[in-house]
Design a protein around this motif. Sequence first.
Motif, PDB file in Angstrom:
ATOM      1  N   PRO A  22       0.817  -1.216   0.000  1.00  0.00           N
ATOM      2  CA  PRO A  22       0.000   0.000   0.000  1.00  0.00           C
ATOM      3  C   PRO A  22       0.852   1.268   0.000  1.00  0.00           C
ATOM      4  CG  PRO A  22      -0.724  -1.546   1.695  1.00  0.00           C
ATOM      5  CD  PRO A  22       0.604  -2.031   1.204  1.00  0.00           C
ATOM      6  N   LEU A  23       0.233   2.347  -0.476  1.00  0.00           N
ATOM      7  CA  LEU A  23       0.890   3.640  -0.538  1.00  0.00           C
ATOM      8  C   LEU A  23       0.251   4.605   0.455  1.00  0.00           C
ATOM      9  CD1 LEU A  23       1.077   4.095  -4.426  1.00  0.00           C
ATOM     10  CD2 LEU A  23       2.827   3.141  -2.901  1.00  0.00           C
ATOM     11  N   ALA A  24       1.022   5.622   0.821  1.00  0.00           N
ATOM     12  CA  ALA A  24       0.513   6.679   1.694  1.00  0.00           C
ATOM     13  C   ALA A  24       1.038   8.017   1.204  1.00  0.00           C
ATOM     14  CB  ALA A  24       0.930   6.434   3.147  1.00  0.00           C
ATOM     15  N   LEU A  25       0.272   9.060   1.485  1.00  0.00           N
ATOM     16  CA  LEU A  25       0.614  10.409   1.037  1.00  0.00           C
ATOM     17  C   LEU A  25       0.635  11.343   2.228  1.00  0.00           C
ATOM     18  CD1 LEU A  25       1.081  12.208  -1.533  1.00  0.00           C
ATOM     19  CD2 LEU A  25      -1.369  12.752  -1.398  1.00  0.00           C
ATOM     20  N   ALA A  26       1.748  12.057   2.396  1.00  0.00           N
ATOM     21  CA  ALA A  26       1.867  13.063   3.455  1.00  0.00           C
ATOM     22  C   ALA A  26       1.731  14.446   2.840  1.00  0.00           C
ATOM     23  CB  ALA A  26       3.208  12.925   4.170  1.00  0.00           C
ATOM     24  N   THR A  27       0.941  15.290   3.487  1.00  0.00           N
ATOM     25  CA  THR A  27       0.749  16.663   3.037  1.00  0.00           C
ATOM     26  C   THR A  27       1.104  17.612   4.167  1.00  0.00           C
ATOM     27  OG1 THR A  27      -1.071  15.987   1.587  1.00  0.00           O
ATOM     28  CG2 THR A  27      -0.894  18.335   2.091  1.00  0.00           C
ATOM     29  N   LEU A  28       1.955  18.573   3.887  1.00  0.00           N
ATOM     30  CA  LEU A  28       2.298  19.615   4.864  1.00  0.00           C
ATOM     31  C   LEU A  28       1.156  20.628   4.867  1.00  0.00           C
ATOM     32  CD1 LEU A  28       4.459  20.799   6.780  1.00  0.00           C
ATOM     33  CD2 LEU A  28       5.437  21.965   4.791  1.00  0.00           C
ATOM     34  N   VAL A  29       0.426  20.716   5.973  1.00  0.00           N
ATOM     35  CA  VAL A  29      -0.766  21.561   6.012  1.00  0.00           C
ATOM     36  C   VAL A  29      -0.563  22.849   6.792  1.00  0.00           C
ATOM     37  CG1 VAL A  29      -2.344  19.622   5.693  1.00  0.00           C
ATOM     38  CG2 VAL A  29      -1.692  20.315   8.012  1.00  0.00           C
ATOM     39  N   GLN A  30       0.477  22.919   7.603  1.00  0.00           N
ATOM     40  CA  GLN A  30       0.708  24.138   8.377  1.00  0.00           C
ATOM     41  C   GLN A  30       2.172  24.222   8.785  1.00  0.00           C
ATOM     42  OE1 GLN A  30      -1.684  24.476  11.905  1.00  0.00           O
ATOM     43  NE2 GLN A  30      -0.953  26.510  12.418  1.00  0.00           N
ATOM     44  N   VAL A  31       2.688  25.432   8.789  1.00  0.00           N
ATOM     45  CA  VAL A  31       4.054  25.689   9.245  1.00  0.00           C
ATOM     46  C   VAL A  31       4.008  26.849  10.229  1.00  0.00           C
ATOM     47  CG1 VAL A  31       6.324  26.561   8.588  1.00  0.00           C
ATOM     48  CG2 VAL A  31       5.191  24.843   7.169  1.00  0.00           C
ATOM     49  N   ASP A  32       4.597  26.656  11.381  1.00  0.00           N
ATOM     50  CA  ASP A  32       4.768  27.738  12.351  1.00  0.00           C
ATOM     51  C   ASP A  32       6.248  28.090  12.395  1.00  0.00           C
ATOM     52  OD1 ASP A  32       2.043  27.491  13.053  1.00  0.00           O
ATOM     53  OD2 ASP A  32       2.522  25.903  14.484  1.00  0.00           O
ATOM     54  N   GLY A  33       6.579  29.322  12.076  1.00  0.00           N
ATOM     55  CA  GLY A  33       7.978  29.720  12.057  1.00  0.00           C
ATOM     56  C   GLY A  33       8.633  29.374  10.735  1.00  0.00           C
ATOM     57  N   SER A  34       9.890  28.946  10.791  1.00  0.00           N
ATOM     58  CA  SER A  34      10.688  28.710   9.590  1.00  0.00           C
ATOM     59  C   SER A  34      10.608  27.245   9.165  1.00  0.00           C
ATOM     60  CB  SER A  34      12.148  29.085   9.852  1.00  0.00           C
ATOM     61  OG  SER A  34      12.962  28.790   8.745  1.00  0.00           O
ATOM     62  N   SER A  35      10.564  27.033   7.840  1.00  0.00           N
ATOM     63  CA  SER A  35      10.536  25.675   7.306  1.00  0.00           C
ATOM     64  C   SER A  35      11.075  25.678   5.892  1.00  0.00           C
ATOM     65  CB  SER A  35       9.108  25.121   7.315  1.00  0.00           C
ATOM     66  OG  SER A  35       9.057  23.852   6.699  1.00  0.00           O
ATOM     67  N   TYR A  36      11.754  24.594   5.513  1.00  0.00           N
ATOM     68  CA  TYR A  36      12.310  24.471   4.160  1.00  0.00           C
ATOM     69  C   TYR A  36      11.203  24.395   3.124  1.00  0.00           C
ATOM     70  CZ  TYR A  36      14.952  22.425   0.271  1.00  0.00           C
ATOM     71  OH  TYR A  36      15.506  22.158  -0.966  1.00  0.00           O
ATOM     72  N   ARG A  37      10.126  23.659   3.417  1.00  0.00           N
ATOM     73  CA  ARG A  37       8.979  23.544   2.519  1.00  0.00           C
ATOM     74  C   ARG A  37       7.793  24.291   3.101  1.00  0.00           C
ATOM     75  NH1 ARG A  37       8.972  19.831  -1.406  1.00  0.00           N
ATOM     76  NH2 ARG A  37       7.612  21.423  -2.314  1.00  0.00           N
ATOM     77  N   GLN A  38       6.856  24.633   2.233  1.00  0.00           N
ATOM     78  CA  GLN A  38       5.698  25.409   2.629  1.00  0.00           C
ATOM     79  C   GLN A  38       4.420  24.579   2.503  1.00  0.00           C
ATOM     80  OE1 GLN A  38       6.079  28.713   3.953  1.00  0.00           O
ATOM     81  NE2 GLN A  38       8.051  27.670   4.027  1.00  0.00           N
ATOM     82  N   PRO A  39       3.324  25.025   3.120  1.00  0.00           N
ATOM     83  CA  PRO A  39       2.073  24.258   3.061  1.00  0.00           C
ATOM     84  C   PRO A  39       1.681  23.892   1.631  1.00  0.00           C
ATOM     85  CG  PRO A  39       1.871  25.999   4.682  1.00  0.00           C
ATOM     86  CD  PRO A  39       3.199  26.204   3.997  1.00  0.00           C
ATOM     87  N   GLY A  40       1.290  22.631   1.470  1.00  0.00           N
ATOM     88  CA  GLY A  40       0.983  22.088   0.153  1.00  0.00           C
ATOM     89  C   GLY A  40       2.052  21.137  -0.342  1.00  0.00           C
ATOM     90  N   ALA A  41       3.217  21.149   0.288  1.00  0.00           N
ATOM     91  CA  ALA A  41       4.264  20.192  -0.088  1.00  0.00           C
ATOM     92  C   ALA A  41       3.793  18.777   0.242  1.00  0.00           C
ATOM     93  CB  ALA A  41       5.564  20.499   0.648  1.00  0.00           C
TER      94      ALA A  41
END
Length: 410
Positions: A22-41
Amino acid sequence: MSGFVDLARAAQAARLARPDVPLALATLVQVDGSSYRQPGARLLVDAEARVLAGAVSGGCLEGDVAARASEVCASGRALRLRYDLRADLETIWGFGARCDGIAHLLLEPLPDWRWMVQAESVRNRRQGGAVVTVLDARGSGATCALLDGDVSNGRWHRLHDESRLVPNAEIAPLVQATRRTGQAVLQAIADDVTVFVEPLVAPVALHCVGAGRGAEAFAQIATTLGWQVTVLDHRPALLDGLQLPAGVAVRRVGQMEAVQQAVTQLPHDERTAVALLTHIFDVDVAWLTATLPLPFGYVGVLGSRQRATQLTEQATQQLALRGTPLTARQRHKLHAPIGLDLGGETPASIALAAIAEIEAVIHARPAGFLRERQSPIHARTPTPELLARDAARALADQPLRCDLPEFPDR
């Protein structure tokens, strides 16, 4: 936002190679402060902890996210993950990244990946659209709906039964707001329901006029960025001799008077750029006269500053004779000579400087040194003020569907 095409291709390849995993998908939905990727990654993983495509960090989180995939695949229920990048990595990997941020992710089972192909098709049509992810009070959630087109008359596709938690009256103004800003929105719409609404922003379209060797370098760099690239020229021999990446369109524009028609048939919106590379004065004048009045986001001309001045004067005169004088706003989008001052002299260096300038213009950035930037590196757009409630089709009106063909192999 991770490239849906890359994720879909990786998912299809994984299904073919390991149909029982099986496969799984992770979605970045929120960032507080600094992050390399932004929401939607997004990050694609499988139940055996393989990292297949995408990224949700600079490389420090992917392994741990993949290790949790077996849990969500076995349960069939999504899991919300929170990583404090200031401290958690000491526990995960034995070192702290000191990224000064907190990342919130949704890791969900991915039984059917084909909706991502449709999402990419919606982006490429440049007519608007959105992906809606619902987060519930149980610490779970799902990517539940895909909008194809504008919220008032577009078509909703239900991707998950969790879409029943999303009232149409609440989602419509959020979709409108994300289209205005180009930024994803995380918004609570009830005590126990939060939605993550991500606009399907059109890719940058780059029209390279002139089929010299410089066009090859432009196309190579631009396609790496996921842009839509078209090379146009009136000389078939040059077009035939180009060595271009897969997916680049080639078009012959035979006569000078055909330029206007060719321009109107191509994308011409604020996320479209034109690079004039012909080195032929009359051809460049014809293209400038045709492109400057249209709502392109960027028009650049290769050549010296003196030549650029002469071209602009000639185009201005022709537009005035037609009764459509060049405005200050139209003149402002003209970048001649093309490119940032990076110092390179080779065709590849010139293409890099030009595409970097286009990227800066599209994102409304000054293209300076980040070490000298006083404001945050990444845009921090708060939840925007919502528009009046727009009429839109209810999510429940459309059946649960994903009638998409297999993504074609290259």
